[in-house]
Design an enzyme around this catalytic site. Structure first.
Site, PDB file in Angstrom:
ATOM      1  N   ARG A 192       0.845  -1.206   0.000  1.00 45.53           N
ATOM      2  CA  ARG A 192       0.000   0.000   0.000  1.00 45.53           C
ATOM      3  C   ARG A 192       0.876   1.250   0.000  1.00 45.53           C
ATOM      4  O   ARG A 192       0.558   2.256  -0.639  1.00 45.53           O
ATOM      5  CB  ARG A 192      -0.875   0.035   1.264  1.00 45.53           C
ATOM      6  CG  ARG A 192      -2.012  -0.947   1.252  1.00 45.53           C
ATOM      7  CD  ARG A 192      -2.885  -0.776   2.490  1.00 45.53           C
ATOM      8  NE  ARG A 192      -3.847  -1.859   2.569  1.00 45.53           N
ATOM      9  CZ  ARG A 192      -5.015  -1.888   1.914  1.00 45.53           C
ATOM     10  NH1 ARG A 192      -5.358  -0.876   1.157  1.00 45.53           N
ATOM     11  NH2 ARG A 192      -5.823  -2.921   2.021  1.00 45.53           N
TER      12      ARG A 192
ATOM     13  N   MET B  34     -12.062   3.212  -3.006  1.00 50.33           N
ATOM     14  CA  MET B  34     -12.252   2.091  -2.082  1.00 50.33           C
ATOM     15  C   MET B  34     -10.923   1.483  -1.634  1.00 50.33           C
ATOM     16  O   MET B  34     -10.684   0.281  -1.814  1.00 50.33           O
ATOM     17  CB  MET B  34     -13.138   1.028  -2.742  1.00 50.33           C
ATOM     18  CG  MET B  34     -14.482   1.556  -3.158  1.00 50.33           C
ATOM     19  SD  MET B  34     -15.386   2.339  -1.788  1.00 50.33           S
ATOM     20  CE  MET B  34     -17.016   2.479  -2.506  1.00 50.33           C
TER      21      MET B  34
ATOM     22  N   ILE C  14      -7.776   1.780   1.598  1.00 48.49           N
ATOM     23  CA  ILE C  14      -7.249   2.390   2.818  1.00 48.49           C
ATOM     24  C   ILE C  14      -5.925   3.040   2.457  1.00 48.49           C
ATOM     25  O   ILE C  14      -5.130   2.463   1.710  1.00 48.49           O
ATOM     26  CB  ILE C  14      -7.052   1.308   3.907  1.00 48.49           C
ATOM     27  CG1 ILE C  14      -8.422   0.788   4.361  1.00 48.49           C
ATOM     28  CG2 ILE C  14      -6.264   1.862   5.090  1.00 48.49           C
ATOM     29  CD1 ILE C  14      -8.355  -0.403   5.281  1.00 48.49           C
TER      30      ILE C  14
ATOM     31  N   ASN D  23     -12.641  12.392   2.849  1.00 51.64           N
ATOM     32  CA  ASN D  23     -13.374  11.238   2.311  1.00 51.64           C
ATOM     33  C   ASN D  23     -14.877  11.477   2.446  1.00 51.64           C
ATOM     34  O   ASN D  23     -15.323  12.136   3.385  1.00 51.64           O
ATOM     35  CB  ASN D  23     -12.988   9.973   3.093  1.00 51.64           C
ATOM     36  CG  ASN D  23     -13.710   8.724   2.601  1.00 51.64           C
ATOM     37  OD1 ASN D  23     -13.800   8.480   1.401  1.00 51.64           O
ATOM     38  ND2 ASN D  23     -14.233   7.914   3.528  1.00 51.64           N
TER      39      ASN D  23
ATOM     40  N   HIS E  24     -18.485   9.333   2.814  1.00 49.65           N
ATOM     41  CA  HIS E  24     -18.970   7.990   3.125  1.00 49.65           C
ATOM     42  C   HIS E  24     -20.501   7.987   3.197  1.00 49.65           C
ATOM     43  O   HIS E  24     -21.088   8.893   3.794  1.00 49.65           O
ATOM     44  CB  HIS E  24     -18.379   7.496   4.457  1.00 49.65           C
ATOM     45  CG  HIS E  24     -18.820   6.111   4.782  1.00 49.65           C
ATOM     46  ND1 HIS E  24     -18.362   5.010   4.081  1.00 49.65           N
ATOM     47  CD2 HIS E  24     -19.723   5.649   5.678  1.00 49.65           C
ATOM     48  CE1 HIS E  24     -18.953   3.928   4.558  1.00 49.65           C
ATOM     49  NE2 HIS E  24     -19.775   4.282   5.520  1.00 49.65           N
TER      50      HIS E  24
HETATM   51  C1  GAR Z   1     -20.420   7.058  -2.837  1.00 47.05           C
HETATM   52  O1  GAR Z   1     -21.683   6.689  -2.345  1.00 47.05           O
HETATM   53  C2  GAR Z   1     -19.411   7.191  -1.709  1.00 47.05           C
HETATM   54  O2  GAR Z   1     -19.967   7.727  -0.542  1.00 47.05           O
HETATM   55  C3  GAR Z   1     -19.001   5.759  -1.494  1.00 47.05           C
HETATM   56  O3  GAR Z   1     -18.843   5.270  -2.800  1.00 47.05           O
HETATM   57  C4  GAR Z   1     -19.801   5.920  -3.654  1.00 47.05           C
HETATM   58  C5  GAR Z   1     -19.087   6.438  -4.868  1.00 47.05           C
HETATM   59  O4  GAR Z   1     -19.985   6.965  -5.798  1.00 47.05           O
HETATM   60  N1  GAR Z   1     -17.812   5.645  -0.697  1.00 47.05           N
HETATM   61  C6  GAR Z   1     -17.633   4.700   0.218  1.00 47.05           C
HETATM   62  O5  GAR Z   1     -18.415   3.801   0.422  1.00 47.05           O
HETATM   63  C7  GAR Z   1     -16.339   4.833   1.036  1.00 47.05           C
HETATM   64  N2  GAR Z   1     -16.343   3.919   2.111  1.00 47.05           N
HETATM   65  P1  GAR Z   1     -19.482   7.855  -6.997  1.00 47.05           P
HETATM   66  O6  GAR Z   1     -18.331   7.080  -7.646  1.00 47.05           O
HETATM   67  O7  GAR Z   1     -20.653   7.967  -7.910  1.00 47.05           O
HETATM   68  O8  GAR Z   1     -19.027   9.164  -6.455  1.00 47.05           O
END
Ligand code: GAR
Length: 235
Positions: free
Chosen positions: A66, A95, A97, A112, A114
């Site tokens: 990483r 997605m 860490i 970030n 979430h």
């Molecule tokens: C979003 O809902 C974001 O909050 C989530 O991925 C999606 C991306 O959508 N992130 C996570 O779950 C982080 N743990 P997008 O590619 O359309 O912006």
């Protein structure tokens, strides 16, 4: 100077699009200088290209650790003029860490989004996990990033009511609409240098703009969504 941003995506990039749109409209004083994806087919990369934004696809599978992956991301950001203390990094559906290789290069400058009210339901299925649990209120969170997943000091949260029997598929789009409002708002506060981090607490300096009308949850017109701190005009 407009806030120099590197945006990290793994998927559709609708949050990236919300940043691009607010910049275009003039409510977000930032410039997306680079979009990085760890997935070659991510539609977020197409969105960036459609808007003339430089892109870089880096598969984490090509790296031994990483740390090595993050080192290369930081190098790419530098090449595109995204450095601390002026610049910032946005994990917009990224997605992965991240490690101190990235975090130490951008102290209190990695953000970030979430799709749940943290610290509940971290991980990659925040919306579905919350619906399955049976919570009556869920939402989304923008926070500064630390070494733990979906952890770190919270900047802004938005809450939506959850109907009995809902699943992640029905709840997700309502949450996403609010993500598209609170993420650009948090970035504008960062651009205006109005955020200070004090341990787990983030203080937002009061600004000159009046409050925006609060967004409403689509499926329940009588139940307003709560956003705190309140959105300002333009968000
Ligand atoms: C979003 O809902 C974001 O909050 C989530 O991925 C999606 C991306 O959508 N992130 C996570 O779950 C982080 N743990 P997008 O590619 O359309 O912006």
């Amino acid at each position: 100077m407009a806030l120099p941003l590197a945006v990290l995506v793994s998927g559709g990039g609708s949050n990236l699009q919300s940043i691009i749109d607010r910049i275009e409209e003039g409510s977000l004083d930032a410039e997306v200088r680079l979009v990085i994806s760890n997935k070659a087919g991510a539609y977020g990369i197409t969105r960036a290209r459609n808007n003339g934004i430089p892109t870089k696809v880096m598969s984490h599978k090509d790296y031994a650790s990483r740390e090595a992956f993050d080192r290369d991301m930081v190098a790419a950001m530098r090449e595109h003029g995204v450095t601390a203390p002026e610049g910032a990094v946005v994990m917009a559906g990224f997605m992965r860490i991240v490690t101190p290789e990235l975090l130490d290069a951008f102290p209190d400058r990695v953000v970030n989004i979430h799709p749940a009210l943290l610290p509940s339901f971290p991980g990659i299925h925040g919306q579905g996990d919350a619906a399955e649990y049976g919570v009556r209120i869920s939402g989304c969170t923008v926070h500064f990033v630390d070494e733990k997943m979906d952890n770190g000091p919270i900047i802004i949260q938005a809450a939506v009511p959850v109907q009995a029997g809902e699943d992640g598929d029905s709840l997700g789009p309502r949450i996403l609409k609010l993500e598209h409002r609170i993420l650009p708002q948090a970035l504008q506060w960062l651009a205006e240098e109005r955020l200070t981090v004090d341990g787990r607490h983030v203080h937002v300096k009061v600004g000159p703009k009046p409050l925006a009308a609060q967004p409403r949850a689509d499926s329940e017109p009588s139940a307003p969504a709560l956003v705190w701190p309140p959105l300002e005009e333009g968000f």
